[in-house]
Design a protein around this motif. Structure first.
Motif, short mmCIF file in Angstrom:
data_model
loop_
_atom_site.label_atom_id
_atom_site.label_comp_id
_atom_site.label_asym_id
_atom_site.label_seq_id
_atom_site.Cartn_x
_atom_site.Cartn_y
_atom_site.Cartn_z
N GLU A 102 -0.74 12.58 -15.58
CA GLU A 102 0.37 11.96 -14.84
C GLU A 102 1.16 11.02 -15.74
N ASP A 103 0.63 10.73 -16.93
CA ASP A 103 1.34 9.81 -17.82
C ASP A 103 2.69 10.35 -18.29
N ARG A 104 2.89 11.65 -18.13
CA ARG A 104 4.21 12.17 -18.48
C ARG A 104 5.31 11.45 -17.68
N VAL A 105 5.05 11.19 -16.42
CA VAL A 105 6.07 10.50 -15.62
C VAL A 105 6.16 9.02 -16.01
N VAL A 106 5.04 8.44 -16.43
CA VAL A 106 5.07 7.04 -16.90
C VAL A 106 5.91 6.95 -18.17
N GLU A 107 5.76 7.92 -19.07
CA GLU A 107 6.56 7.92 -20.31
C GLU A 107 8.05 8.00 -19.98
N ALA A 108 8.40 8.82 -19.00
CA ALA A 108 9.80 8.96 -18.63
C ALA A 108 10.33 7.66 -18.00
N MET A 109 9.49 7.01 -17.19
CA MET A 109 9.87 5.72 -16.60
C MET A 109 10.10 4.69 -17.70
N ARG A 110 9.18 4.64 -18.66
CA ARG A 110 9.29 3.68 -19.76
C ARG A 110 10.52 3.98 -20.62
N HIS A 140 0.81 -1.21 0.00
CA HIS A 140 0.00 0.00 0.00
C HIS A 140 0.85 1.27 0.00
N LEU A 141 1.93 1.24 0.75
CA LEU A 141 2.79 2.43 0.77
C LEU A 141 3.44 2.63 -0.60
N ALA A 142 3.84 1.53 -1.24
CA ALA A 142 4.44 1.62 -2.58
C ALA A 142 3.45 2.22 -3.58
N ARG A 143 2.22 1.76 -3.51
CA ARG A 143 1.18 2.28 -4.40
C ARG A 143 0.89 3.75 -4.13
N ALA A 144 0.71 4.07 -2.84
CA ALA A 144 0.33 5.43 -2.45
C ALA A 144 1.41 6.44 -2.82
N SER A 145 2.67 5.99 -2.85
CA SER A 145 3.76 6.93 -3.12
C SER A 145 4.14 7.01 -4.59
N GLY A 146 3.71 6.07 -5.40
CA GLY A 146 4.20 5.95 -6.77
C GLY A 146 3.47 6.78 -7.81
N HIS A 147 3.59 6.35 -9.07
CA HIS A 147 3.09 7.17 -10.18
C HIS A 147 1.57 7.21 -10.25
N ARG A 148 0.88 6.30 -9.56
CA ARG A 148 -0.58 6.38 -9.51
C ARG A 148 -1.03 7.08 -8.24
N GLY A 149 -0.05 7.50 -7.42
CA GLY A 149 -0.37 8.20 -6.17
C GLY A 149 0.37 9.52 -6.09
N MET A 150 1.18 9.65 -5.04
CA MET A 150 1.85 10.92 -4.73
C MET A 150 2.67 11.48 -5.91
N VAL A 151 3.52 10.65 -6.49
CA VAL A 151 4.36 11.14 -7.59
C VAL A 151 3.51 11.52 -8.80
N GLY A 152 2.49 10.72 -9.09
CA GLY A 152 1.59 11.05 -10.20
C GLY A 152 0.92 12.40 -9.97
N GLY A 153 0.47 12.65 -8.74
CA GLY A 153 -0.17 13.92 -8.42
C GLY A 153 0.78 15.09 -8.58
N GLN A 154 2.00 14.90 -8.15
CA GLN A 154 3.00 15.96 -8.28
C GLN A 154 3.29 16.22 -9.78
N MET A 155 3.29 15.16 -10.56
CA MET A 155 3.52 15.31 -12.01
C MET A 155 2.42 16.15 -12.64
N ILE A 156 1.17 15.92 -12.22
CA ILE A 156 0.06 16.74 -12.75
C ILE A 156 0.21 18.18 -12.26
N ASP A 157 0.52 18.33 -10.98
CA ASP A 157 0.64 19.65 -10.38
C ASP A 157 1.67 20.51 -11.13
N LEU A 158 2.78 19.90 -11.48
CA LEU A 158 3.83 20.65 -12.19
C LEU A 158 3.38 21.11 -13.57
N GLN A 159 2.44 20.35 -14.15
CA GLN A 159 1.96 20.73 -15.48
C GLN A 159 0.72 21.61 -15.42
#
Lengths: 298, 298
Positions: free
Chosen positions: B33-41, A147-166
């Motif tokens: 958030e797929d921008r980060v997925v593209e970078a991971m891939r 759960h921590l891996a999911r919550a922190s990864g690209h579908r969670g925290m990191v994904g949200g930050q990626m959207i926020d930056l854009q």
């Protein structure tokens, strides 16, 4: 004005207890690699509200979970939270010089050390969770890791930050921003509140209630944060303010206006509390947190 | 010249198999958030020798471990390796524009996306290891998580990188540099070779042998890497060369000179192979890898 005494005491106790757990885990090695350990310690021991650890402990208490074990899970989540703050503050990200009234890690040390300190805090979080000191049931430890891996990864925290930056280039509506927040900060807050249920082998319904509580709480928390960014002073908040607007970031406050946003935060806090009905008086601190997050000024 | 055919075939097969495992795991979400997925891939699917995944598969085979499960562990370790490359290449770290003959992630995308892609690759690695698809025995999964967390953290890979970055200001002798390398690249290589033993419930002795093998192999690999940095061409190596010397980095080649370093790499490769005696013919690919790492020109 309600009495926040018991909550404030509990938050302070959480903070002290978390630091006692992390002190030996973040022991110095004696070699030149200790520069990164110092940066990790600087970040983790610099205060903060400890909201996430508090949610772990409060939810664990509902199910009679052993407190030293709950503290380890709380410490792991705080390591993830601190790693995310260190990386978010970097010049390539939000470029913040100040955090909790102190220089950010890359200002106090340097960018390379800050990147590495964040990375190592993530590793140590998973090391803590996988240890048999954290729970006797291996399936519980694995569920916490997953759960921590999911919550922190690209579908969670990191994904949200990626959207926020854009966000400045995206035309996000209220639903989009809510999804962003749920990923960026909500996922980890939900995990924090659910962790106690996982550790206590709670039933599906209790766990779903805590998830619902944390989901509403997280959104209320984020709106309160955005309101502080608009209305607070730098001295009060301990970091640069007015930055979200300047950066063209999408916030619910920006989309709804201050008045509607404040009302929405209140509705969300009330909703969060409704999820706790089944826990009776045992959940009084969790209820107090819901009031606290929308009334706080730090 | 020995025949590297079987090894080359095995390395190519490993690479293809790893990519098949990671493709659905790194599925796009459909949101921004797929921008980060593209970078991971981009990072994970850009080739590379796949040495670490190969070590996982070859050691797993010694103990009759299910190959689809070993592939998941191999994929997780490759995610950690790729995250470390992405972060190492950042301007604040080694500042590299080229990796495997292609623009590095922060050049192809941007720095913020590169930081996040590295972060998310670390999360997904732990998510993969914690899943019951990876091994039926929860204690095996937990041991994999714990070891990967240790190998990647401040006492392993990140700690080594922290020393490496300070090397120009430190007066490191041969022992110091060897410790640095053992942390920076050795810890993950050791974990890769031990992973098969963990998955196969191997005895202490077999596991210690693989650890010894990987330790010598890792050091030989690093010396070979440093020799390429001194003697190779940018076209051949696929990244900027001569950088370690320019940056004043401590390498065994710099301390020992080219001639002694080449001899040392040979000694280490021979030593690595000696650790494999108990595995007879079953370890022939692991032996071939030891020859390969010191004779490679890419």
């Amino acid at each position: 004005m309600e009495d926040n005494g018991p909550l404030n005491d509990a938050l302070a106790a959480t903070s002290a207890a978390i630091e006692r757990v992390l002190d030996p885990i973040l022991a110095r090695n004696g070699g030149p690699e200790d520069r990164v350990v110092e940066a990790m310690r600087y970040s983790v021991f610099s205060g903060g509200k400890r909201l996430r650890p508090f949610l772990v402990l409060a939810s664990a208490e509902l199910f009679g979970v052993d407190r030293p074990q709950a503290l380890r899970v709380a410490a792991a989540i705080e390591c993830i939270h601190c790693y995310s703050l260190i990386h978010d503050d970097l010049p390539a990200m939000d470029d913040d010089d100040l955090r909790r009234g102190m220089p950010t890690v890359h200002k106090k040390f340097d960018e390379a050390t800050a990147i590495l300190a964040g990375d190592a805090l993530m590793s140590i979080a998973f090391e803590i969770l996988s240890s048999d000191e954290t729970h006797s049931d291996p399936y519980v430890r694995l569920e916490l890791v997953k759960h921590l891996a999911r919550a922190s990864g690209h579908r969670g925290m990191v994904g949200g930050q990626m959207i926020d930056l854009q966000a400045p280039e995206l035309e996000l509506d209220e639903m989009d921003v809510q999804r962003l927040q749920q990923m960026k900060t909500g996922a980890l807050i939900c995990f924090s509140a659910e962790a106690g249920a996982i550790m206590g082998h709670a039933g599906k319904q209790a766990r779903a209630s805590l998830h619902g509580y944390a989901r509403d709480l997280g959104l209320a928390f984020q709106i309160a944060d955005d309101l502080l960014d608009v209305e607070g002073t730098e001295e009060q908040v301990g970091k640069a303010i007015g930055k979200d607007q300047d950066a063209g970031k999408a916030t619910l406050v920006g989309l709804m206006g201050v008045k509607r946003a404040r009302k929405q935060a209140q509705i969300l806090a009330d909703q969060a509390i409704e999820h706790l009905a089944q826990f009776d008086d045992k959940a009084s601190l969790l209820r107090a947190v819901a009031h606290f997050v929308i009334n706080r000024n730090v």
